[in-house]
Design a protein around this motif. Structure first.
Motif, PDB file in Angstrom:
ATOM      1  N   ALA A  64       9.407   9.262  -8.712  1.00  0.00           N
ATOM      2  CA  ALA A  64       8.085   9.806  -9.001  1.00  0.00           C
ATOM      3  C   ALA A  64       7.012   8.730  -8.880  1.00  0.00           C
ATOM      4  N   THR A  65       7.305   7.538  -9.376  1.00  0.00           N
ATOM      5  CA  THR A  65       6.352   6.427  -9.281  1.00  0.00           C
ATOM      6  C   THR A  65       6.073   6.082  -7.824  1.00  0.00           C
ATOM      7  N   SER A  66       7.117   6.071  -7.030  1.00  0.00           N
ATOM      8  CA  SER A  66       6.980   5.765  -5.604  1.00  0.00           C
ATOM      9  C   SER A  66       6.110   6.808  -4.912  1.00  0.00           C
ATOM     10  N   LYS A  67       6.345   8.077  -5.209  1.00  0.00           N
ATOM     11  CA  LYS A  67       5.561   9.151  -4.594  1.00  0.00           C
ATOM     12  C   LYS A  67       4.106   9.104  -5.046  1.00  0.00           C
ATOM     13  N   ILE A  68       3.881   8.807  -6.317  1.00  0.00           N
ATOM     14  CA  ILE A  68       2.509   8.707  -6.828  1.00  0.00           C
ATOM     15  C   ILE A  68       1.787   7.544  -6.161  1.00  0.00           C
ATOM     16  N   GLU A  69       2.482   6.424  -6.008  1.00  0.00           N
ATOM     17  CA  GLU A  69       1.886   5.254  -5.367  1.00  0.00           C
ATOM     18  C   GLU A  69       1.542   5.566  -3.909  1.00  0.00           C
ATOM     19  N   ALA A  70       2.454   6.235  -3.205  1.00  0.00           N
ATOM     20  CA  ALA A  70       2.207   6.590  -1.801  1.00  0.00           C
ATOM     21  C   ALA A  70       1.018   7.540  -1.686  1.00  0.00           C
ATOM     22  N   ALA A  71       0.925   8.497  -2.594  1.00  0.00           N
ATOM     23  CA  ALA A  71      -0.201   9.435  -2.578  1.00  0.00           C
ATOM     24  C   ALA A  71      -1.509   8.703  -2.858  1.00  0.00           C
ATOM     25  N   ASN A  73      -2.139   5.519  -2.203  1.00  0.00           N
ATOM     26  CA  ASN A  73      -2.461   4.733  -1.006  1.00  0.00           C
ATOM     27  C   ASN A  73      -3.041   5.613   0.089  1.00  0.00           C
ATOM     28  N   GLU A  74      -2.484   6.791   0.268  1.00  0.00           N
ATOM     29  CA  GLU A  74      -2.984   7.721   1.283  1.00  0.00           C
ATOM     30  C   GLU A  74      -4.403   8.173   0.946  1.00  0.00           C
ATOM     31  N   ALA A  77      -6.791   5.346   1.696  1.00  0.00           N
ATOM     32  CA  ALA A  77      -7.015   5.197   3.136  1.00  0.00           C
ATOM     33  C   ALA A  77      -7.945   6.283   3.659  1.00  0.00           C
ATOM     34  N   LYS A  78      -7.752   7.510   3.202  1.00  0.00           N
ATOM     35  CA  LYS A  78      -8.615   8.607   3.646  1.00  0.00           C
ATOM     36  C   LYS A  78     -10.040   8.431   3.122  1.00  0.00           C
ATOM     37  N   THR A  79     -10.179   7.931   1.906  1.00  0.00           N
ATOM     38  CA  THR A  79     -11.511   7.690   1.347  1.00  0.00           C
ATOM     39  C   THR A  79     -12.217   6.594   2.137  1.00  0.00           C
ATOM     40  N   GLU A  80     -11.493   5.551   2.491  1.00  0.00           N
ATOM     41  CA  GLU A  80     -12.074   4.461   3.279  1.00  0.00           C
ATOM     42  C   GLU A  80     -12.510   4.964   4.659  1.00  0.00           C
ATOM     43  N   ALA A  81     -11.668   5.789   5.282  1.00  0.00           N
ATOM     44  CA  ALA A  81     -12.014   6.345   6.590  1.00  0.00           C
ATOM     45  C   ALA A  81     -13.249   7.240   6.484  1.00  0.00           C
TER      46      ALA A  81
END
Length: 114
Positions: A64-71, A73-74, A77-81
């Motif tokens: 769950a921590t891994s999935k939350i971290e990946a979300a 990060n995504e 990245a989308k906010t930066e774009a």
């Protein structure tokens, strides 16, 4: 005949009482020792089940921590774009506005010179 029936009745009673006698367990252990062994085994079983549940909980937490971290990060990245797109759109709008102002000024100069 009555004596034979009485003798048979007594023999049956003795046989029934003899069958009800508790035999010692085949292991030679007493009932108390069997209960103690059963309690020890139950304790070990509970300990094993607890460790297994703990391991599964840790694995689920890690996933769950891994999935939350990946979300996260995504989303970053989308906010930066999106921010870059807004910045580029603002630059383009400013350039278009400046171009329109220059064109308008140029048109005004031409008319005033005529």
């Amino acid at each position: 005949m009555n004596k034979v029936l009485i003798a048979l009745g007594l023999a049956a009673s003795v046989a029934l009482v003899g069958c009800n006698k508790q035999k010692e367990p085949e292991t030679g252990a007493t009932t108390g020792e069997h209960l103690e062994n059963a309690a020890n085994q139950a304790s070990h079983d509970i300990s094993d089940a607890t460790k297994e549940a703990e391991a599964k909980t840790q694995a689920a937490t890690d996933e769950a921590t891994s999935k939350i971290e990946a979300a996260g990060n995504e989303a970053a990245a989308k906010t930066e774009a999106a921010a870059k797109d807004v910045k580029n759109a603002a630059k383009e709008a400013t350039a278009n506005t400046a171009g329109a102002i220059e064109q308008g000024a140029s048109n005004v100069r031409e008319r005033t010179q005529q």
